[in-house]
Design an enzyme around this catalytic site. Sequence first.
Site, PDB file in Angstrom:
ATOM      1  N   ASN A 154      47.975  39.174  33.580  1.00 25.04           N
ATOM      2  CA  ASN A 154      47.367  40.421  34.034  1.00 25.04           C
ATOM      3  C   ASN A 154      46.712  41.234  32.918  1.00 25.04           C
ATOM      4  O   ASN A 154      45.791  41.985  33.163  1.00 25.04           O
ATOM      5  CB  ASN A 154      48.410  41.295  34.747  1.00 25.04           C
ATOM      6  CG  ASN A 154      49.714  41.374  34.002  1.00 25.04           C
ATOM      7  OD1 ASN A 154      50.315  40.346  33.668  1.00 25.04           O
ATOM      8  ND2 ASN A 154      50.177  42.571  33.719  1.00 25.04           N
ATOM      9  N   GLN A 182      47.499  37.856  40.009  1.00 25.27           N
ATOM     10  CA  GLN A 182      46.146  38.081  39.478  1.00 25.27           C
ATOM     11  C   GLN A 182      45.216  36.901  39.758  1.00 25.27           C
ATOM     12  O   GLN A 182      44.060  36.913  39.317  1.00 25.27           O
ATOM     13  CB  GLN A 182      46.209  38.337  37.956  1.00 25.27           C
ATOM     14  CG  GLN A 182      46.982  39.580  37.576  1.00 25.27           C
ATOM     15  CD  GLN A 182      46.260  40.881  37.944  1.00 25.27           C
ATOM     16  OE1 GLN A 182      45.059  40.888  38.234  1.00 25.27           O
ATOM     17  NE2 GLN A 182      46.991  41.983  37.946  1.00 25.27           N
ATOM     18  N   SER A 202      49.973  39.384  45.856  1.00 26.63           N
ATOM     19  CA  SER A 202      49.969  40.764  46.308  1.00 26.63           C
ATOM     20  C   SER A 202      48.589  41.131  46.822  1.00 26.63           C
ATOM     21  O   SER A 202      47.586  40.891  46.137  1.00 26.63           O
ATOM     22  CB  SER A 202      50.333  41.649  45.123  1.00 26.63           C
ATOM     23  OG  SER A 202      50.478  42.966  45.544  1.00 26.63           O
ATOM     24  N   ALA A 203      48.520  41.747  48.015  1.00 26.53           N
ATOM     25  CA  ALA A 203      47.213  41.992  48.649  1.00 26.53           C
ATOM     26  C   ALA A 203      46.376  43.027  47.911  1.00 26.53           C
ATOM     27  O   ALA A 203      45.142  42.960  47.944  1.00 26.53           O
ATOM     28  CB  ALA A 203      47.429  42.433  50.098  1.00 26.53           C
ATOM     29  N   CYS A 328      51.092  47.941  35.214  1.00 28.87           N
ATOM     30  CA  CYS A 328      52.159  48.400  36.089  1.00 28.87           C
ATOM     31  C   CYS A 328      53.150  49.281  35.361  1.00 28.87           C
ATOM     32  O   CYS A 328      53.945  49.956  35.984  1.00 28.87           O
ATOM     33  CB  CYS A 328      52.877  47.206  36.710  1.00 28.87           C
ATOM     34  SG  CYS A 328      51.786  46.278  37.764  1.00 28.87           S
TER      35      CYS A 328
HETATM   36  C1  LIG Z   1      50.862  39.362  37.245  1.00 34.65           C
HETATM   37  C2  LIG Z   1      51.474  40.388  38.126  1.00 34.65           C
HETATM   38  N1  LIG Z   1      52.624  40.111  38.763  1.00 34.65           N
HETATM   39  C3  LIG Z   1      53.227  40.988  39.569  1.00 34.65           C
HETATM   40  C4  LIG Z   1      52.693  42.233  39.791  1.00 34.65           C
HETATM   41  C5  LIG Z   1      53.408  43.179  40.723  1.00 34.65           C
HETATM   42  O1  LIG Z   1      52.686  43.299  41.906  1.00 34.65           O
HETATM   43  P1  LIG Z   1      52.998  44.426  42.996  1.00 34.65           P
HETATM   44  O2  LIG Z   1      52.233  45.628  42.545  1.00 34.65           O
HETATM   45  O3  LIG Z   1      52.447  43.883  44.266  1.00 34.65           O
HETATM   46  O4  LIG Z   1      54.442  44.629  43.068  1.00 34.65           O
HETATM   47  C6  LIG Z   1      51.498  42.580  39.151  1.00 34.65           C
HETATM   48  C7  LIG Z   1      50.935  43.949  39.295  1.00 34.65           C
HETATM   49  O5  LIG Z   1      50.299  44.453  38.397  1.00 34.65           O
HETATM   50  C8  LIG Z   1      50.872  41.630  38.309  1.00 34.65           C
HETATM   51  O6  LIG Z   1      49.737  41.906  37.676  1.00 34.65           O
END
Ligand SMILES: Cc1ncc(COP(=O)(O)O)c(C=O)c1O
Length: 390
Positions: A154, A182, A202-203, A328
């Site tokens: 990410n 991603q 993730s949508a 995140c």
């Molecule tokens: C590589 C990766 N995994 C997991 C997530 C977590 O996703 P969610 O926001 O749907 O919980 C993200 C969010 O930035 C991400 O970039």
Amino acid sequence: MNARIYLDHNATTPLLPDARAAMDPWLRPEAGNASSIHREGQRARAALERARAQLAELIQVEPDTLVLTSGATESINFALQGRAYHARAGGAGDHLVATAIEHPAVLETCRLLERDGFRLTIVEVGADGVVDPEAIEAALTPETILVAVMAVNNELGTIQPVAQIGRLCRARGIPLHCDAAQAAGRLEVDPERWQVDLLSFSAHKFGGPIGLGGLYIRPGTEMRPLVFGGRHQRGRRAGTENVAAAVGAGAAAAWVAERRAELQRRIGGLRERLERGLLQAIAGAWINGAGAPRVANTINLGCPDLEGESFVIALDLDGLAASFGSACSSGAVKPSHVLRAIGLEPERAQASVRFSLGWSTTEAEIDRAAELIPRVAQRLRAALAGRIAT
Ligand SMILES: Cc1ncc(COP(=O)(O)O)c(C=O)c1O
């Protein structure tokens, strides 16, 4: 006044108009609970299952292998905890393997399991931000019950050799989890070819709503549920399904599936233009992960003598949204574990910012960004030099 420029699509991509329109009827009073047997419930059930089929098509799996969740974080928790506890209870082993550049959703879940008695091996990556399949192979033991490798990082956008790792794991009968948050909508996601047993997405990373994700579970992969309290989704995830979000996610999946190659080509062209412009205009700038195959939308730019967090704040004040560190966790100011894992010294890691493009990015925005970013960098450097001189 100019409109804002949003270059943080890896954090979240704006909701697609198609997704929003599809959700609207399911946010109205007549929408039912998909578990109810009356007409309102049956309509909700049909819409939910159609959405599941659209999402399944995007990641090329059968709809009944897909569990809908609240997002990739929940999917990852389910995959890792569900697999680990089931395997240990059955005496299959207690060893987990993950790369050093996984998202905190993976790393922190692994740490939780480690505190609960599992053994954990973190596999380092190369300076280019890619894990070497041989390093994964070296970490495997007869006790290994799960390997976790993301499809696309990410922060860097680097693409990981999931299919090669899948081959190694499948040959030894070790389940592989792939965090494709991603990747879905950007690359062709193919759990069968990649030989992946569990895959999270993730949508909101591809134009669907925030709060809807999925976990693909390959038939035969035994799991302990993470969420208890009902027989929803064939006993795999309790809780009333979020029909509106699922329908929006399904519509977004259909939209991107239809135009993925064309969209990524367009975004890739814009990314190249911005990246070239920034490297030319900012003396000493570099791209983290430049040597590796990358998805089309991500730039992780290092700017000498700059402090990434101040840079992102200054850009924000001037109308451009970017990110510093892991999206995140950008509330917490720490050098990114990903940039440290690729061997950047702390000062260089602190001096890096991420720009990520998406479906709504326009040529005009990129031209303005190519002018604005170096100007802000210049101003900050001058201010910093002044501070040091006084
Ligand atoms: C590589 C990766 N995994 C997991 C997530 C977590 O996703 P969610 O926001 O749907 O919980 C993200 C969010 O930035 C991400 O970039």
